[in-house]
Write a protein that holds these residues in place. Structure first.
Motif, short mmCIF file in Angstrom:
data_model
loop_
_atom_site.label_atom_id
_atom_site.label_comp_id
_atom_site.label_asym_id
_atom_site.label_seq_id
_atom_site.Cartn_x
_atom_site.Cartn_y
_atom_site.Cartn_z
N UNK A 1 30.95 43.23 51.46
CA UNK A 1 31.44 43.56 50.13
C UNK A 1 30.32 43.39 49.12
N UNK A 2 30.47 44.02 47.97
CA UNK A 2 29.55 43.83 46.86
C UNK A 2 30.06 42.73 45.95
N UNK A 3 29.14 41.97 45.38
CA UNK A 3 29.54 40.85 44.52
C UNK A 3 30.36 41.33 43.33
N UNK A 4 29.97 42.44 42.73
CA UNK A 4 30.69 42.93 41.56
C UNK A 4 32.13 43.28 41.85
N UNK A 5 32.41 43.79 43.05
CA UNK A 5 33.77 44.17 43.43
C UNK A 5 34.65 42.96 43.68
N UNK A 6 34.04 41.79 43.88
CA UNK A 6 34.82 40.57 44.09
C UNK A 6 35.51 40.11 42.81
N UNK A 7 35.19 40.73 41.68
CA UNK A 7 35.91 40.44 40.44
C UNK A 7 37.32 41.03 40.45
N UNK B 1 40.59 43.15 45.97
CA UNK B 1 39.45 43.30 46.85
C UNK B 1 38.92 41.94 47.29
N UNK B 2 38.96 40.99 46.37
CA UNK B 2 38.50 39.63 46.70
C UNK B 2 39.37 39.01 47.79
N UNK B 3 40.69 39.14 47.63
CA UNK B 3 41.60 38.58 48.63
C UNK B 3 41.40 39.27 49.98
N UNK B 4 41.25 40.59 49.94
CA UNK B 4 41.06 41.34 51.18
C UNK B 4 39.80 40.91 51.90
N UNK B 5 38.72 40.71 51.16
CA UNK B 5 37.45 40.29 51.77
C UNK B 5 37.60 38.92 52.41
#
Length: 240
Positions: free
Chosen positions: A152-158, A162-166
């Motif tokens: 994942x990309x760090x920016x998308x973890x906001x 997407x954060x939960x999925x990762x």
């Protein structure tokens, strides 16, 4: 729950996201979420492919370049010195990192980077005109070599979803690593699936049914069946 360093899950990360001053201009892009929150659960393993291939800090920036608008192949070349081409070096570094870090359960990349960006990195023509998007050279090669690894990309973890999925995928990947450290048997594989079947269903009813059909006959090579099952599992979880 407090995890010891031995318990934490190994996850690769672009070094600039951890606060290391490795960017082309000598700066960093520290992600406080990664360093202050994810570090409680993950053993973050910083890597900078551009520094690793011998580019100094600071250094001339690179960018992705294609010959024509229709050309999907890209090269990583110097912005001011197009004769500097580090494409092959970055791909070789991805192979090296992949080979030396097979215990990784995920990777967090720096967005928009011509080496580490996963999605939507700006692509240029040789005349300097921006033309479309591409993936960074190192990140795309690493992803190709590790198709099931959560990345994942760090920016998308906001983005909370997407954060939960990762994080779900990383913990699942680690669970499977631990599972396969002991001899795989039909009974153990069925038990593993019993813990994940509803999670698979929540992400993909099609792959849930595929997993059920796969596990309905365990008379064949159990290790091959396990590999196929894990591919179905991670493919399903990759669907948010």
């Amino acid at each position: 729950m407090v995890y010891s360093s031995d318990d934490k899950i190994p996850v690769g990360i672009s070094a600039c996201l951890t606060g290391q001053a490795v960017r082309f201009n000598g700066s960093h892009k520290r992600s406080r979420f990664c360093t202050d929150v994810l570090s409680e659960y993950f053993n973050l393993r910083p890597m900078c492919p551009e520094v690793a291939i011998g580019m100094g800090t600071p250094r001339e920036p690179i960018r992705l370049v294609s010959d024509t608008p229709a050309d999907e192949s890209v090269r990583a070349v110097g912005v001011d010195s197009p004769d500097i081409d580090v494409t092959d070096d970055l791909r070789s570094e991805a192979v090296k990192v992949s080979d030396l870090n097979q215990d990784l359960c995920g990777f967090i990349f720096m967005q928009k980077s011509p080496s580490c960006g996963l999605f939507g990195v700006k692509r240029y023509l040789k005349n300097g005109h921006p033309e479309g998007k591409a993936s960074g050279i190192f990140a795309s090669e690493f992803a190709r070599l590790n198709p099931l690894l959560p990345i994942e990309e760090a920016g998308r973890l906001n983005d909370a979803a997407l954060r939960e999925n990762f994080m779900v995928r990383v913990f699942t990947y680690r669970d499977w690593q631990l599972f396969t450290q002991t001899t795989v048997t039909p009974a153990r594989l069925i038990d593993f699936h019993s813990r994940y079947k509803y999670l698979i269903m929540a992400h993909s009813t099609v792959l849930y049914k595929d997993a059920g059909r796969l596990l309905s006959d365990l008379s064949g090579d159990i290790n091959q069946i396990a590999d196929e099952y894990f591919a179905l599992l991670m493919t399903a979880l990759a669907k948010p």
